[in-house]
Design an enzyme around this catalytic site. Structure first.
Site, PDB file in Angstrom:
ATOM      1  N   SER A  33      30.345  39.555  37.175  1.00  0.00           N
ATOM      2  CA  SER A  33      31.620  39.080  37.716  1.00  0.00           C
ATOM      3  C   SER A  33      32.806  39.862  37.182  1.00  0.00           C
ATOM      4  O   SER A  33      33.939  39.602  37.569  1.00  0.00           O
ATOM      5  CB  SER A  33      31.799  37.591  37.384  1.00  0.00           C
ATOM      6  OG  SER A  33      31.645  37.356  36.000  1.00  0.00           O
ATOM      7  N   HIS A  41      28.456  40.775  43.719  1.00  0.00           N
ATOM      8  CA  HIS A  41      28.905  39.574  43.025  1.00  0.00           C
ATOM      9  C   HIS A  41      28.894  38.378  43.973  1.00  0.00           C
ATOM     10  O   HIS A  41      29.733  38.255  44.861  1.00  0.00           O
ATOM     11  CB  HIS A  41      30.311  39.807  42.467  1.00  0.00           C
ATOM     12  CG  HIS A  41      30.879  38.623  41.757  1.00  0.00           C
ATOM     13  ND1 HIS A  41      32.232  38.364  41.687  1.00  0.00           N
ATOM     14  CD2 HIS A  41      30.272  37.607  41.074  1.00  0.00           C
ATOM     15  CE1 HIS A  41      32.425  37.259  41.011  1.00  0.00           C
ATOM     16  NE2 HIS A  41      31.258  36.776  40.629  1.00  0.00           N
ATOM     17  N   GLU A  66      31.206  39.785  46.887  1.00  0.00           N
ATOM     18  CA  GLU A  66      32.114  40.858  46.491  1.00  0.00           C
ATOM     19  C   GLU A  66      31.263  42.082  46.140  1.00  0.00           C
ATOM     20  O   GLU A  66      30.478  42.043  45.191  1.00  0.00           O
ATOM     21  CB  GLU A  66      32.911  40.373  45.279  1.00  0.00           C
ATOM     22  CG  GLU A  66      34.071  41.211  44.860  1.00  0.00           C
ATOM     23  CD  GLU A  66      34.856  40.533  43.734  1.00  0.00           C
ATOM     24  OE1 GLU A  66      36.085  40.660  43.722  1.00  0.00           O
ATOM     25  OE2 GLU A  66      34.231  39.860  42.867  1.00  0.00           O
ATOM     26  N   ASN A  95      38.028  37.628  40.237  1.00  0.00           N
ATOM     27  CA  ASN A  95      38.294  37.214  38.860  1.00  0.00           C
ATOM     28  C   ASN A  95      39.526  37.879  38.260  1.00  0.00           C
ATOM     29  O   ASN A  95      40.088  37.368  37.285  1.00  0.00           O
ATOM     30  CB  ASN A  95      37.058  37.457  37.993  1.00  0.00           C
ATOM     31  CG  ASN A  95      36.014  36.383  38.214  1.00  0.00           C
ATOM     32  OD1 ASN A  95      36.345  35.218  38.407  1.00  0.00           O
ATOM     33  ND2 ASN A  95      34.753  36.767  38.219  1.00  0.00           N
TER      34      ASN A  95
END
Length: 281
Positions: free
Chosen positions: A106, A127, A139, A177
């Site tokens: 992540s 991800h 992702e 993130n």
């Protein structure tokens, strides 16, 4: 995460080898996947035959060598660069030359993970959001040497899983993130400095910004240790003081208050789970 990804793959028609070095974790994963498939059948999301066929495509193994014939390997282990590099090095040695190695990291650099292999053009970030069977997004992150062919195959796989794909360059935290974790960290600072209670912080964000979960509740769901790890990656990689982890977040992790998976984080979940026997993915 690994079991959720495996569930997606078997429902999509792929033969899957699910590996874990912990036999208890592997058993729980297998039981969790079977229960999830039964729920899909009971809700008429898939037919009984499709559910049976999906489970027949799943093989659980404690032996990493069993992945040697896989076309596509997705790593979903602990969010530690050193541990992931060691695994990628091992996978590189045993996987067939054409195999693609993907990481569900992540936040960690795909380029650095790829550097532990002799096939950097075949390493990519994939991800998944948690839980993978429910969340619609994947992702995809290209490392410095990831080939266009590998990117295209990874994107096609994600779409076969029924996911929407977004693409990120290989920068700390990627897209989701890079934005989400500083917000969660700021929520911890808001609690730490006594601006408001945890309940009011979460209620404010849910009702004031239409978020389905408040940031502190979401942190408990993700795992406070994972949140802390990502904040450290952001701070180290970007060098800005705004990414320094909140001392309260650090303290909770040091105390073992990791969130839902431990029964306590910002909130306590022990009463909620008391007496309830549930399979865990």
């Amino acid at each position: 995460m690994g079991s959720g990804i495996a569930q997606l793959a078997i429902v999509a028609g792929f033969d899957v080898w699910l590996h874990d070095s912990d036999s208890d974790a592997l058993r729980r994963a297998s039981e969790g996947i079977a229960e999830a498939i039964r729920r899909l059948v009971s809700k008429n999301k898939i037919s009984q035959l499709a559910g049976t066929d999906a489970l027949n495509r799943l093989t659980c193994t404690l032996n990493l060598e069993d992945l040697q014939h896989a076309d596509f390997i997705i790593e979903a282990i602990i969010e530690s660069e050193d541990v992931k590099k060691k695994l990628f090095c091992d996978l590189d040695k045993l996987a067939k030359p054409s195999a693609i190695l993907a990481s569900n990291t992540s936040s960690i650099s795909i380029t650095r993970l790829a550097s532990s292999t002799n096939r950097p053009s075949q390493v990519i970030g994939m991800h998944f959001m948690n839980p993978p069977p429910v969340m619609k997004l994947i992702e995809i992150v290209r490392g410095a040497d990831t080939s266009e062919e590998v990117f295209s195959k990874t994107k096609a796989l994600a779409e076969r899983f029924g996911k929407i794909v977004i693409c990120s360059e290989d920068y700390p935290g990627f897209i989701v993130n890079r934005i989400l974790m500083p917000m969660i960290n700021e929520a911890f600072y808001t609690l730490y400095t006594g601006v408001a209670t945890k309940e009011d912080i979460d209620t404010g964000m849910k009702l004031g910004t239409n978020h389905p979960m408040g940031p502190l509740e979401l942190a408990d769901f993700i795992g406070l240790d994972i949140c802390l790890s990502i904040m450290k990656v952001l701070h180290q990689g970007l060098g800005d003081s705004k990414y320094i982890p909140c001392p309260l977040l650090v303290q909770y992790v040091d105390a073992g208050r990791l969130g839902r998976k431990r029964g306590i984080g910002v909130y306590s979940y022990k009463r909620e789970s008391a007496g309830v026997n549930q399979s865990k993915l």
